[in-house]
Design an enzyme around this catalytic site. Structure first.
Site, PDB file in Angstrom:
ATOM      1  N   LYS A   1      46.213   6.153  15.492  1.00 13.28           N
ATOM      2  CA  LYS A   1      46.193   4.700  15.341  1.00 13.28           C
ATOM      3  C   LYS A   1      47.392   4.086  16.056  1.00 13.28           C
ATOM      4  O   LYS A   1      47.257   3.119  16.808  1.00 13.28           O
ATOM      5  CB  LYS A   1      46.236   4.388  13.841  1.00 13.28           C
ATOM      6  CG  LYS A   1      45.731   3.032  13.488  1.00 13.28           C
ATOM      7  CD  LYS A   1      45.764   2.816  11.980  1.00 13.28           C
ATOM      8  CE  LYS A   1      44.688   3.589  11.235  1.00 13.28           C
ATOM      9  NZ  LYS A   1      44.794   3.496   9.788  1.00 13.28           N
TER      10      LYS A   1
ATOM     11  N   ARG B   1      50.237   0.893   7.451  1.00 14.13           N
ATOM     12  CA  ARG B   1      49.039   1.731   7.510  1.00 14.13           C
ATOM     13  C   ARG B   1      49.413   3.132   7.939  1.00 14.13           C
ATOM     14  O   ARG B   1      50.273   3.308   8.802  1.00 14.13           O
ATOM     15  CB  ARG B   1      48.055   1.207   8.568  1.00 14.13           C
ATOM     16  CG  ARG B   1      47.359  -0.069   8.214  1.00 14.13           C
ATOM     17  CD  ARG B   1      46.659  -0.602   9.463  1.00 14.13           C
ATOM     18  NE  ARG B   1      46.240  -1.965   9.262  1.00 14.13           N
ATOM     19  CZ  ARG B   1      45.019  -2.330   8.911  1.00 14.13           C
ATOM     20  NH1 ARG B   1      44.087  -1.432   8.743  1.00 14.13           N
ATOM     21  NH2 ARG B   1      44.720  -3.595   8.746  1.00 14.13           N
TER      22      ARG B   1
ATOM     23  N   GLY C   1      39.576   7.076   5.668  1.00 14.12           N
ATOM     24  CA  GLY C   1      39.689   6.901   4.226  1.00 14.12           C
ATOM     25  C   GLY C   1      40.618   7.884   3.551  1.00 14.12           C
ATOM     26  O   GLY C   1      40.765   7.871   2.337  1.00 14.12           O
TER      27      GLY C   1
ATOM     28  N   MET D   1      44.001   8.445   4.140  1.00 18.01           N
ATOM     29  CA  MET D   1      45.348   7.996   3.848  1.00 18.01           C
ATOM     30  C   MET D   1      45.295   6.528   3.420  1.00 18.01           C
ATOM     31  O   MET D   1      44.239   5.938   3.320  1.00 18.01           O
ATOM     32  CB  MET D   1      46.229   8.183   5.076  1.00 18.01           C
ATOM     33  CG  MET D   1      46.117   9.568   5.683  1.00 18.01           C
ATOM     34  SD  MET D   1      46.807  10.856   4.633  1.00 18.01           S
ATOM     35  CE  MET D   1      48.530  10.515   4.873  1.00 18.01           C
TER      36      MET D   1
ATOM     37  N   ARG E   1      39.763   3.425  17.536  1.00 19.79           N
ATOM     38  CA  ARG E   1      39.777   4.893  17.576  1.00 19.79           C
ATOM     39  C   ARG E   1      38.440   5.345  18.149  1.00 19.79           C
ATOM     40  O   ARG E   1      37.482   4.568  18.177  1.00 19.79           O
ATOM     41  CB  ARG E   1      39.987   5.483  16.183  1.00 19.79           C
ATOM     42  CG  ARG E   1      38.904   5.090  15.226  1.00 19.79           C
ATOM     43  CD  ARG E   1      39.197   5.548  13.828  1.00 19.79           C
ATOM     44  NE  ARG E   1      38.206   5.003  12.928  1.00 19.79           N
ATOM     45  CZ  ARG E   1      38.351   4.914  11.618  1.00 19.79           C
ATOM     46  NH1 ARG E   1      39.448   5.316  11.051  1.00 19.79           N
ATOM     47  NH2 ARG E   1      37.397   4.425  10.872  1.00 19.79           N
TER      48      ARG E   1
ATOM     49  N   HIS F   1      32.852   2.650   3.485  1.00 21.68           N
ATOM     50  CA  HIS F   1      33.397   4.010   3.408  1.00 21.68           C
ATOM     51  C   HIS F   1      32.269   5.045   3.368  1.00 21.68           C
ATOM     52  O   HIS F   1      32.265   6.026   4.112  1.00 21.68           O
ATOM     53  CB  HIS F   1      34.276   4.115   2.151  1.00 21.68           C
ATOM     54  CG  HIS F   1      34.796   5.492   1.910  1.00 21.68           C
ATOM     55  ND1 HIS F   1      34.228   6.357   1.015  1.00 21.68           N
ATOM     56  CD2 HIS F   1      35.819   6.153   2.468  1.00 21.68           C
ATOM     57  CE1 HIS F   1      34.892   7.497   1.024  1.00 21.68           C
ATOM     58  NE2 HIS F   1      35.868   7.412   1.899  1.00 21.68           N
TER      59      HIS F   1
ATOM     60  N   GLU G   1      27.283  49.054  17.549  1.00 19.27           N
ATOM     61  CA  GLU G   1      27.550  48.530  16.213  1.00 19.27           C
ATOM     62  C   GLU G   1      28.283  49.566  15.372  1.00 19.27           C
ATOM     63  O   GLU G   1      28.415  49.438  14.165  1.00 19.27           O
ATOM     64  CB  GLU G   1      26.244  48.062  15.543  1.00 19.27           C
ATOM     65  CG  GLU G   1      25.072  48.956  15.795  1.00 19.27           C
ATOM     66  CD  GLU G   1      23.711  48.388  15.394  1.00 19.27           C
ATOM     67  OE1 GLU G   1      23.643  47.367  14.707  1.00 19.27           O
ATOM     68  OE2 GLU G   1      22.707  49.016  15.781  1.00 19.27           O
TER      69      GLU G   1
ATOM     70  N   SER H   1      24.302  45.776  23.852  1.00 17.81           N
ATOM     71  CA  SER H   1      24.304  44.552  23.057  1.00 17.81           C
ATOM     72  C   SER H   1      25.130  44.815  21.798  1.00 17.81           C
ATOM     73  O   SER H   1      24.877  45.778  21.081  1.00 17.81           O
ATOM     74  CB  SER H   1      22.864  44.191  22.693  1.00 17.81           C
ATOM     75  OG  SER H   1      22.873  43.070  21.855  1.00 17.81           O
TER      76      SER H   1
ATOM     77  N   GLY I   1      26.029  44.553  18.227  1.00 13.44           N
ATOM     78  CA  GLY I   1      25.475  44.156  16.923  1.00 13.44           C
ATOM     79  C   GLY I   1      26.664  43.875  16.014  1.00 13.44           C
ATOM     80  O   GLY I   1      27.138  44.747  15.291  1.00 13.44           O
ATOM     81  N   THR I   2      27.153  42.653  16.093  1.00 14.59           N
ATOM     82  CA  THR I   2      28.421  42.369  15.405  1.00 14.59           C
ATOM     83  C   THR I   2      28.270  42.293  13.885  1.00 14.59           C
ATOM     84  O   THR I   2      29.274  42.301  13.193  1.00 14.59           O
ATOM     85  CB  THR I   2      29.044  41.073  15.947  1.00 14.59           C
ATOM     86  OG1 THR I   2      28.026  40.084  16.008  1.00 14.59           O
ATOM     87  CG2 THR I   2      29.666  41.285  17.299  1.00 14.59           C
TER      88      THR I   2
ATOM     89  N   CYS J   1      24.242  40.238  19.790  1.00 11.73           N
ATOM     90  CA  CYS J   1      23.043  39.824  19.069  1.00 11.73           C
ATOM     91  C   CYS J   1      23.262  39.744  17.567  1.00 11.73           C
ATOM     92  O   CYS J   1      22.344  39.496  16.806  1.00 11.73           O
ATOM     93  CB  CYS J   1      21.851  40.712  19.411  1.00 11.73           C
ATOM     94  SG  CYS J   1      22.091  42.405  18.876  1.00 11.73           S
TER      95      CYS J   1
ATOM     96  N   TYR K   1      25.398  37.540  28.212  1.00 10.55           N
ATOM     97  CA  TYR K   1      24.571  36.647  27.401  1.00 10.55           C
ATOM     98  C   TYR K   1      24.949  36.712  25.925  1.00 10.55           C
ATOM     99  O   TYR K   1      25.613  37.645  25.481  1.00 10.55           O
ATOM    100  CB  TYR K   1      23.076  36.968  27.555  1.00 10.55           C
ATOM    101  CG  TYR K   1      22.660  38.286  26.938  1.00 10.55           C
ATOM    102  CD1 TYR K   1      22.189  38.350  25.633  1.00 10.55           C
ATOM    103  CD2 TYR K   1      22.740  39.474  27.660  1.00 10.55           C
ATOM    104  CE1 TYR K   1      21.827  39.558  25.058  1.00 10.55           C
ATOM    105  CE2 TYR K   1      22.383  40.686  27.104  1.00 10.55           C
ATOM    106  CZ  TYR K   1      21.917  40.722  25.794  1.00 10.55           C
ATOM    107  OH  TYR K   1      21.568  41.918  25.220  1.00 10.55           O
TER     108      TYR K   1
HETATM  109  C1  PEP Z   1      23.853  43.676  14.011  1.00  4.42           C
HETATM  110  O1  PEP Z   1      24.218  44.663  13.367  1.00  4.42           O
HETATM  111  O2  PEP Z   1      24.636  42.814  14.413  1.00  4.42           O
HETATM  112  C2  PEP Z   1      22.432  43.489  14.310  1.00  4.42           C
HETATM  113  C3  PEP Z   1      22.037  42.515  15.099  1.00  4.42           C
HETATM  114  O3  PEP Z   1      21.568  44.296  13.668  1.00  4.42           O
HETATM  115  P1  PEP Z   1      21.013  44.025  12.184  1.00  4.42           P
HETATM  116  O4  PEP Z   1      21.564  42.728  11.735  1.00  4.42           O
HETATM  117  O5  PEP Z   1      19.548  44.037  12.321  1.00  4.42           O
HETATM  118  O6  PEP Z   1      21.560  45.197  11.477  1.00  4.42           O
HETATM  119 MG    MG Z   2      22.762  46.235  13.071  1.00  2.88          MG
END
Ligand code: PEP
Ligand code: MG
Length: 931
Positions: free
Chosen positions: A24, A95, A104, A106, A341, A457, A796, A815, A817-818, A883, A903
């Site tokens: 501000k 202010r 809203g 402060m 703002r 508000h 994974e 890929s 697999g987190t 993925c 990707y």
């Molecule tokens: C993963 O492990 O990230 C994955 C995509 O496999 P899933 O979730 O099917 O175990």
């Molecule tokens: Mg998996």
């Protein structure tokens, strides 16, 4: 003694230093410096706030006090008025304003400098007693509640009493005498509640007000807000305070105050949008005390001022190159701008205004993309009310924040919070909302208020959160104490279901069905710009032709994860899958697999068709196979029931003979009926209770017990299954390659990828690769056509990261697999962690985020980097993707871009978000720091 400068006049402050001057303050300096009509004033820096908070009990530092006094003298010179001078009193507002806008959050105090003596000067100079006392009562209440911590209710109650006694429904109905009485009551309240009289020394007022604003930085509301929106100290640390000469919108009918947007914040349309109130002060509009008038009305009421507003709108946008949300006051037909703002808007408005501003040459396409937060797009992908559903609305208010929501009525924010914690969907229904209600906004599906306009508000906060809101719905009479509301003849009690439509302003009784949103042209255009810029591609996780079609519609350029096991779960397929699992011999299993093959092949072919030529990454069976069978407990229960039923049916079969024995007459009378019954029971027994059937259940139970594992997620699953039951993988590989061959033969294009889950060593891949090679040859021979494909793996398992160099000898793509990789990295089981200790870990700051939701860049991310580095040493053109669920989250996408992945793959509804995030990642790549 330092010479640190803590105070900057609007003429001298550096408008680019929001961290120091707050958003501000910086904008007030900027506006002053480009010649906009800002009343004179100055900023006390956020550094002064931090210094104050460190030694809070000692009050403001001397340097700050000295510099403020100096600037007040300068203000007196600029305005020709005196602070505390009863002849021509200078009044100021105080202010808050931090680096990040926190609407809203402060506090603001107006009309400082008024006291029992300066008020006389105001009356004399304006010849308007009502006006003067109106200012004074506002100051006393604001000061009392903010600086002295007294509740608003005591003041509100006293004010209501005076209004009632004077037969006035709004403040505007009170004359000078009545306002004076309000002031007297308020002064008495302050003295009684705080134990001290209201401070008459203007400088005492000023310093206490500044301290209160500084202290509010650490107030619960502000702390909660920062937590909710992840506002860290490097984004905003402490609040600045703006001291500004008062201008008055409440001096009479040629005065007004209002809030406006340079474009419509609900649709993005390029037109002045806003509301104003004649003869009012700014807080009246924001607090929703009276319902304001739409700005178009001002065009007729004060045409010259309206023209000035249009000019102001253009100047603001040309300067800031962003849609502005500004406050203005009209004092005797002269326009003043009190703050500006960047506007908080919904996603549709951001999109439309980006396209328009690019076309108008105001901003570049890059800026047009960067101003839209990717996660916001979720708003456009939310359901809206089914237009074909005939429902009569109970009432209509202002469409303050678009979208529709259904939920149970609650009348206060605390209740909203407790109800939502137990999983109930609620709509917060209030006369008006205040900053104290913020936790209710987080908890509610939507907000409905009976008072206040589109800039109240409730409206502003709901819009910024993308929550539907209907405001100013005056047909609703709310009785918060009785926990009910009345609309026409209908009484709504707490817990009753209602639906609100923030797009139209309608309120309905009960739950109205919602439908999927349309993918609008403007969004398509923005996403096309994004695709042109992004480097990392966006694919989708989808396993049925329907979800693949959705992914394609949302712009996915392929399927990054098709979980084949989900294709097994349909009613006509599951029994065959179970038969396959229960098979005692290879022949039996192969026979079941043969019947499954056409289902999978047909699905794959359909998917290839929909994604014409884009890569389709099919993951072979992953979960432990017992997941396709009922649980042991379920089976035991079923078997016990069946046995009992069988016994009962057998007992019934003896009924005619028993009856004959004990009462032949009765038997003769019922024998015909009994015969029908026993016949039917016989049929039931033979068809559904045959011993063999019960035995089949028992053998299934045995199998389930045999397959039981102590820790199935670390057990017999993924590639381990593929190696122990090669015929299962063989069927899936054949289905993929045959589908590809068939579609190629029809003239289509395919790019199948066969992905092996849970791999931890190259040797596992080699096993599966052997079947792939063999089946590939057979399929090519059978169809007489070359079938291209790629062979790759998921990563994974931590060991796979460590052996990435070797795995890359065979895998052509990887890929991440987190989901599993996060479990493996932390050695946390997701379900147990989320149910048992993760919330506490987050609360105590042991972990900042839930790593299953927010990619743990420092740990899991580091493993990903190592994997990529080592794998690309072996195979420089190795393709990498992600993925796991993190693949759809902007921060994770930014990281994936940074580590040069090809990707990301996420669920279809997140694809648009990921596309925009991918463009952001590219545009902001230079700013990325890996910690
Ligand atoms: C993963 O492990 O990230 C994955 C995509 O496999 P899933 O979730 O099917 O175990
Ligand atoms: Mg998996």
């Amino acid at each position: 003694m330092t010479n640190k400068k803590y105070v900057f006049s609007f003429e001298e402050g550096d408008s680019s230093d929001k961290k120091l001057l707050g958003g501000k303050g910086a904008n007030l300096c900027g506006m002053t410096q480009i010649g906009l009509p800002v009343p004179p004033g100055f900023v006390i820096t956020s550094e002064a706030c931090l210094a104050y908070l460190k030694r809070r009990d000692k009050g403001l530092q001397k340097e700050v006090v000295d510099q403020v006094q100096e600037e007040m003298k300068a203000l007196e010179k600029k305005t020709g008025k005196g602070f505390g001078d009863p002849r021509n009193p200078l009044l100021v507002s105080v202010r808050s304003g931090a680096a990040m806008s926190m609407p809203g959050m402060m506090d603001t105090i107006l009309n400082l400098g008024l006291n029992d003596s300066t008020i006389k000067g105001i009356i004399k100079n304006t010849k308007n007693e009502r006006f003067a006392y109106d200012l004074y009562r506002r100051l006393i209440q604001l000061f009392g509640s903010i600086a002295l911590g007294l509740g608003d209710e005591v003041f509100d109650d006293a004010f209501e009493e005076v209004k009632k006694a004077n037969n006035a429904s709004a403040d505007i109905g009170l004359d000078g005498g009545a306002m004076k009485e309000v002031c007297e009551r308020f002064l008495a309240i302050v003295e009684k509640e705080s134990g001290k009289p209201f401070p008459q020394d203007p400088y005492v007022q000023l310093y206490l007000a500044v301290e209160a604003v500084f202290a509010s930085w650490m107030g619960k509301r502000a702390v909660d807000y920062r937590k909710e929106f992840n506002i860290t100290p490097d984004m905003a640390d402490g609040t600045a305070v703006n001291i500004c000469t008062m201008v008055f919108g409440n001096m009479g009918e040629d005065c007004a105050t209002g809030v406006a947007f340079t474009r419509d914040p609900a649709s993005g349309e390029n037109r002045l949008y806003g509301e104003y109130m004649v003869n009012a002060q700014g807080e009246d509009v924001v607090a929703g005390i009276r319902t304001p008038s739409p700005i178009m009305q001002l065009r007729r009421q004060m045409p010259e001022v309206y023209r000035q507003l249009e000019t102001l709108r253009r100047t603001l946008e040309n300067h800031y190159r962003e849609v502005q949300d500004f406050e203005f006051t009209i004092e005797r037909e002269k326009l003043y701008c009190l703050q500006t703002r960047n506007a908080k808007m919904n996603a549709a408005a951001f999109i439309k205004s980006s396209i328009d501003m690019v076309n108008e040459g105001l901003i570049s396409e890059e800026k047009g993309l960067l101003r839209i937060q990717p996660d916001m797009l979720a708003q456009l992908l939310h359901p809206r009310l089914d237009p074909n559903y005939a429902a009569e609305s109970l009432a209509k208010g202002l469409p303050a924040s678009p979208g529709a929501a259904s939920g149970k009525v609650v009348f206060d924010a605390d209740r909203a919070e407790t109800k939502s914690k137990i999983g109930e969907k609620v709509i917060l229904v209030r006369e008006e909302t205040k900053p104290d209600d913020i936790h209710g906004f987080f908890a509610a599906q939507g907000v409905l208020t009976s008072r206040g306009g589109k800039t109240s508000h409730a409206a502003v906060v709901a819009r910024s959160m993308g929550r539907p809101c209907v405001s100013g719905c005056e047909q609703i009479a709310i009785d918060t104490a009785a926990r009910e509301a009345v609309i026409g003849g209908v009484v709504l009690r707490e817990g009753d279901m209602i639906t609100i439509d923030g797009t139209t302003g309608n309120v309905y009784q009960g739950k109205i069905p919602a439908i999927e949103p349309e993918f609008v042209d403007d969004l398509l255009m923005i996403l096309e710009w994004a695709d042109d810029i992004a480097k990392i591609k966006v694919m989708a996780n989808a396993d049925t032709p329907e979800s693949v079609a959705k992914a394609r519609k949302y712009g996915a350029v392929g399927i990054g994860l098709c979980r084949t096991e989900r294709m097994f779960n349909q009613p006509e397929r599951l029994p065959i899958v179970q038969e396959m699992i229960l098979s005692e011999s290879l022949e039996e299993r192969e026979s079941a697999l043969e019947r499954l093959l056409p289902f999978q092949r047909d699905d794959f072919k359909e998917i290839f068709k929909i994604m014409e030529g884009y890569p389709i990454t099919v993951r072979l069976l992953d979960p432990p196979i017992h997941e396709f069978l009922p649980s042991a407990d379920e089976l035991v229960r079923e078997i016990v029931h069946l046995r009992e039923l069988r016994k009962t049916v057998q007992g019934m079969a003896n009924l005619p003979d028993t009856l004959k024995l004990i009462n032949p007459e009765l038997h003769d009378r019922y024998s015909a009926n009994l015969e029908v019954i026993t016949h039917a029971l016989d049929e039931l027994k033979n068809q559904h209770l045959a011993e063999t059937m019960i035995e089949a259940k028992e053998s299934m139970l045995q199998k389930v017990r045999a397959l039981a594992e102590t820790n199935p997620m670390l057990g017999h699953r993924g590639v381990r299954l593929g190696i122990t039951y090669p015929e299962i993988y063989a069927m899936q590989i054949r289905a993929i390659l045959e589908a590809a061959a068939e579609y190629l033969a029809e003239g289509g294009q395919v790019s199948p990828e066969i992905m092996i889950p849970q791999v931890c060593t190259l040797e596992e891949l080699k096993w599966v690769h052997r079947y792939v090679k063999k089946i590939h040859k057979e399929v090519e021979k059978k169809f007489g056509i070359a079938v291209p494909f790629r062979f790759g793996t998921m990563v994974e398992v931590v060991r796979a990261c460590m052996r990435a160099g070797r795995i890359a000898e065979l895998a052509e793509f990887i890929s991440f697999g987190t989901n599993d990789l996060t479990q493996a990295t932390f050695s946390f089981s997701r379900e147990d962690a989320e149910n048992k200790f993760l919330p506490l870990y987050q609360e105590r700051g042991i972990l900042q985020h839930n790593p299953f939701e927010v990619l743990d860049i420092k740990g899991v991310g580091r493993l990903m980097m190592i994997t990529i580095e080592w794998a690309r040493k072996t195979r420089p053109d190795m393709k990498f993707g992600i993925c796991g669920e993190h693949g759809g989250h902007p921060d994770a996408i930014r990281f994936c871009h940074h580590i040069d992945m090809n990707y990301v793959s996420c669920s279809p509804p997140r694809v648009p978000i990921a596309r925009l995030a991918a463009a952001h990642a590219k545009l902001k790549e230079k700013e990325f720091v890996f910690i």
